[in-house]
Design a protein around this motif. Structure first.
Motif, mmCIF file in Angstrom:
data_model
loop_
_atom_site.group_PDB
_atom_site.id
_atom_site.type_symbol
_atom_site.label_atom_id
_atom_site.label_comp_id
_atom_site.label_asym_id
_atom_site.label_seq_id
_atom_site.Cartn_x
_atom_site.Cartn_y
_atom_site.Cartn_z
ATOM 1 N N CYS A 47 55.489 35.676 11.687
ATOM 2 C CA CYS A 47 56.314 36.536 11.436
ATOM 3 C C CYS A 47 57.380 35.485 12.324
ATOM 4 N N ARG A 48 57.509 35.108 12.649
ATOM 5 C CA ARG A 48 58.590 34.332 14.139
ATOM 6 C C ARG A 48 59.375 34.718 14.722
ATOM 7 N N ARG A 49 58.675 36.071 15.208
ATOM 8 C CA ARG A 49 59.553 37.065 16.347
ATOM 9 C C ARG A 49 58.875 36.390 17.794
ATOM 10 N N SER A 50 57.903 35.805 17.418
ATOM 11 C CA SER A 50 57.458 35.569 18.675
ATOM 12 C C SER A 50 58.367 34.617 20.203
ATOM 13 N N SER A 51 58.226 34.952 21.233
ATOM 14 C CA SER A 51 59.009 34.161 22.085
ATOM 15 C C SER A 51 58.452 33.024 22.488
ATOM 16 N N ILE A 52 56.767 32.666 22.561
ATOM 17 C CA ILE A 52 56.681 31.704 22.469
ATOM 18 C C ILE A 52 55.724 30.905 21.365
ATOM 19 N N TYR A 53 56.603 31.137 20.140
ATOM 20 C CA TYR A 53 56.651 30.693 19.120
ATOM 21 C C TYR A 53 55.896 28.876 19.182
ATOM 22 N N PRO A 54 55.330 28.532 18.183
ATOM 23 C CA PRO A 54 53.946 29.467 17.089
ATOM 24 C C PRO A 54 52.667 30.444 17.749
#
Length: 77
Positions: A47-54
């Motif tokens: 969803c690309r909402r993560s603060s630690i993307y990926p």
């Protein structure tokens, strides 16, 4: 991990939610950055909402309930 023969990996799709992959894994992003994890299972953010993307940090949970049309509506009063 580069140039290592690929083993079969179990991948689990969840909607809404992350992509679960049996590790270890190496991920190359769109800009060419490579990150890796030696964990036995990793959760990749979809969803690309993560603060630690990926990697997934469960940020999708905060909005999924509000956006989910299947969510039960309260009875009219």
């Amino acid at each position: 991990m580069p140039n290592v023969p690929a083993e079969r990996r179990r991948v689990t799709l969840q909607r809404p939610g992350p992509l679960l992959i049996e590790g270890p894994v190496e991920v190359t992003s769109e800009n060419g950055t490579t990150v890796s994890s030696d964990r036995f299972r990793v959760a990749l953010c979809t969803c690309r909402r993560s603060s630690i993307y990926p990697w997934c940090d469960t940020s999708h949970r905060r909005r999924a309930g509000a956006d989910d049309p299947r969510r039960a509506q309260p009875p009219p009063t």
